[in-house]
Enzyme design. Structure first.
Site, PDB file in Angstrom:
ATOM      1  N   CYS A 218       5.120   1.644   2.938  1.00 45.78           N
ATOM      2  CA  CYS A 218       4.668   0.452   2.954  1.00 45.78           C
ATOM      3  C   CYS A 218       4.655   0.126   1.142  1.00 45.78           C
ATOM      4  O   CYS A 218       4.317   0.952   0.318  1.00 45.78           O
ATOM      5  CB  CYS A 218       3.061   0.338   3.166  1.00 45.78           C
ATOM      6  SG  CYS A 218       2.404  -1.235   2.718  1.00 45.78           S
ATOM      7  N   CYS A 221       0.747  -0.137  -0.531  1.00 44.75           N
ATOM      8  CA  CYS A 221      -0.066   0.811  -0.849  1.00 44.75           C
ATOM      9  C   CYS A 221       0.674   2.267  -0.708  1.00 44.75           C
ATOM     10  O   CYS A 221       0.163   3.315  -1.047  1.00 44.75           O
ATOM     11  CB  CYS A 221      -1.174   0.946   0.075  1.00 44.75           C
ATOM     12  SG  CYS A 221      -0.725   1.370   1.996  1.00 44.75           S
ATOM     13  N   CYS A 240       1.129  -1.294   8.669  1.00 41.15           N
ATOM     14  CA  CYS A 240       0.729  -0.237   8.018  1.00 41.15           C
ATOM     15  C   CYS A 240      -1.063   0.003   8.401  1.00 41.15           C
ATOM     16  O   CYS A 240      -1.685  -0.772   8.484  1.00 41.15           O
ATOM     17  CB  CYS A 240       0.596  -0.295   6.536  1.00 41.15           C
ATOM     18  SG  CYS A 240       0.072   0.661   5.187  1.00 41.15           S
ATOM     19  N   CYS A 243      -3.374  -0.067   4.867  1.00 35.67           N
ATOM     20  CA  CYS A 243      -3.765  -1.496   4.287  1.00 35.67           C
ATOM     21  C   CYS A 243      -3.862  -2.671   5.188  1.00 35.67           C
ATOM     22  O   CYS A 243      -4.309  -3.629   4.659  1.00 35.67           O
ATOM     23  CB  CYS A 243      -3.093  -1.580   2.762  1.00 35.67           C
ATOM     24  SG  CYS A 243      -1.191  -2.108   3.378  1.00 35.67           S
ATOM     25  N   ASP A 372      30.119   8.211  -4.192  1.00 33.45           N
ATOM     26  CA  ASP A 372      29.241   9.099  -3.493  1.00 33.45           C
ATOM     27  C   ASP A 372      29.300   8.794  -1.862  1.00 33.45           C
ATOM     28  O   ASP A 372      28.994   7.659  -1.536  1.00 33.45           O
ATOM     29  CB  ASP A 372      27.741   9.010  -3.726  1.00 33.45           C
ATOM     30  CG  ASP A 372      26.690  10.039  -3.144  1.00 33.45           C
ATOM     31  OD1 ASP A 372      27.532  10.652  -2.169  1.00 33.45           O
ATOM     32  OD2 ASP A 372      25.587  10.211  -3.220  1.00 33.45           O
TER      33      ASP A 372
END
EC number: 6.3.5.13
Length: 464
Positions: A218, A221, A240, A243, A372
């Site tokens: 999240c 939070c 979540c 929160c 990469d």
């Protein structure tokens, strides 16, 4: 477009000189113009009646093509960077040469802030954020932070079109309303200035998060999201528990989705204007997401539902995005793979096809691809390993592509590594087999493949 004056003349001259020298000229005029006038995008865009911008890690070219097909059905005269030049120079050049009333621009994630500031679009589509070219752009959270600032600074009249199923993107809607109102909008559609889209067909859910999943915590939070449904990478239905942040209910959504291998997809589209069935001639769940984004964007611009459905049903694939050509009596389908999430959806689509397949996998590590290439170890080639009859590997990292397929479970005697260039690899891949050949190139390999097919007279001139 009008308004460039002598600066536009200088920029056009630079473009002609570049083309005559054999270096191409798609972005050069725009780059020159922006050096002469840093506000050129805003000056030129002011002459358009409608303006829209699209940005995403995956799918922005296809989504823009879909939106173009929809808006054109309503009579719009499009100024659109269909050639794929999606940085500031390319967009300035498109505006310089364009003639029309509606601007439609795909924009590179990194260049979005400057373009939005000048363009001041009526609708801004933010499609998804996936891990892609980390050596060039950095971690996803840094791009999300940049996008959050763009949203804060955007014209209040701009409608944000956000992917509800991508938590990093959906969370940007919070920037549009005061903190006291957030709770009322977190789990419901209808936030002011925000239009969301997402998939509602849980029958297509994956067993769990893939290796390619990126946004799993999240932004508010830092706690891990709990996923109720996963569709593609980290896209799905989530919340979540720490929160209370949760996926917003989408305004534009897809249900009753049927994926028909590489041939296309069907689904029921629901928008604030009603529902209708869509027959999409492009394959995969990823293209259903692209279609939802295009439908939401064009709805925000005033397109009627009938035009949206008809445009999606008639869209032609952009080069390298499920386009098929005929070469030496065989069909060659080209499916761009440039990061783990996108590659997984291509592999998932191919796995729906019956029988064994011939592959032409071209892995480059040029700057535009990202140096990469370790991302190929996060893509789930294992899902396709049992469906591979022959695999020809080419590109600057051909040997590593061959090694990845071997570790995925493709028998070594079915893998051929060609290190003599793309043309030699293409010859080797097309010869000796039958049926359709699936090319899986990275971004610069796709451009090289297009040039090679053009040189052989199989496709038209490259990118306009």
């Amino acid at each position: 477009m009008k308004g460039a004056g002598w600066k536009g003349t200088v920029a056009r001259t630079a473009g002609r000189a570049s083309r005559l020298s054999g270096r191409g000229g798609t972005s050069i005029p725009g780059k020159v113009l922006l050096r002469l006038d840093r506000d050129a995008i805003g000056t030129l865009a002011a002459g358009l009646d409608r303006r829209a911008a699209i940005s995403a890690t995956n799918g922005k070219t296809t989504t823009a093509a879909m939106a173009h097909a929809i808006l054109a059905r309503g009579g719009a005269q499009l100024v659109h960077n269909s050639a794929g030049a999606n940085m500031a120079g390319g967009i300035a050049a498109t505006l310089l040469y364009g003639r029309g009333d509606t601007g439609l621009f795909e924009v590179d994630e990194f260049w979005l802030a400057g373009v939005v500031k000048g363009l001041r679009p009526q609708a801004l589509l933010l499609g998804n954020l996936f891990r892609d070219q980390l050596d060039r752009y950095g971690e996803l959270e840094s791009i999300a932070d940049r996008w959050a600032q763009i949203v804060k600074d955007a014209d209040p009249a701009t409608t944000l079109v956000l992917n509800a199923d991508d938590p990093l993107v959906a969370d940007l809607g919070r920037e549009r309303w005061p903190a006291a109102e957030q709770a009322a909008h977190d789990s419901a559609a209808g936030a002011p200035g925000v239009l969301t889209f997402g998939v509602e067909d849980t029958a297509l859910a994956l067993a769990g998060l893939q290796h390619a999943s990126d946004s799993t915590h999240c932004r508010r939070c830092g706690a891990p999201y709990r996923y109720d449904v996963v569709f593609l990478g980290h896209q799905g239905h989530y919340h979540c528990e720490a929160c209370g942040a949760t996926r917003p209910a989408p305004d534009v959504r897809a249900t009753a989705i049927h994926l028909d291998g590489v041939r296309g997809a069907r689904f029921t589209l629901t928008t604030p204007a009603g529902s209708a069935d869509v027959a999409l001639p492009l394959p995969g769940l990823y293209n259903v997401y692209n279609a939802l984004g295009a439908a939401a964007l064009t709805h925000a611009l005033g397109a009627p539902l009938a035009d949206i459905v008809a445009g999606l049903g008639a869209v032609a694939p952009a080069f390298g995005r499920a386009e098929t050509v005929t070469m030496d009596g065989r069909e060659l389908s080209i499916l761009l793979v440039k990061n783990p999430a996108g590659a997984n959806e291509v592999l998932r689509t191919l796995a729906l096809e019956a029988g064994e397949h011939d592959l032409f996998a071209v892995l480059n590590d040029n700057i535009a691809d990202g140096r990469d290439v370790s991302w190929i170890w996060d893509a789930d080639f294992e899902h396709l390993a049992g469906h591979v009859r022959r695999a020809t590997c080419a590109g600057t990292r051909a040997a590593e592509m061959g090694l990845r397929l071997k570790y995925a479970g493709v028998p070594a005697d079915r893998i051929t590594v060609v290190e003599d260039g793309l043309a030699a690899g293409l010859d080797r891949a097309i010869a000796g087999g039958d049926g359709r050949l699936f090319a899986l190139p990275t971004y610069t390999a796709m451009l090289q493949l297009r040039e090679e097919l053009t040189r052989r007279g199989i496709t038209g001139s490259s990118f306009g």
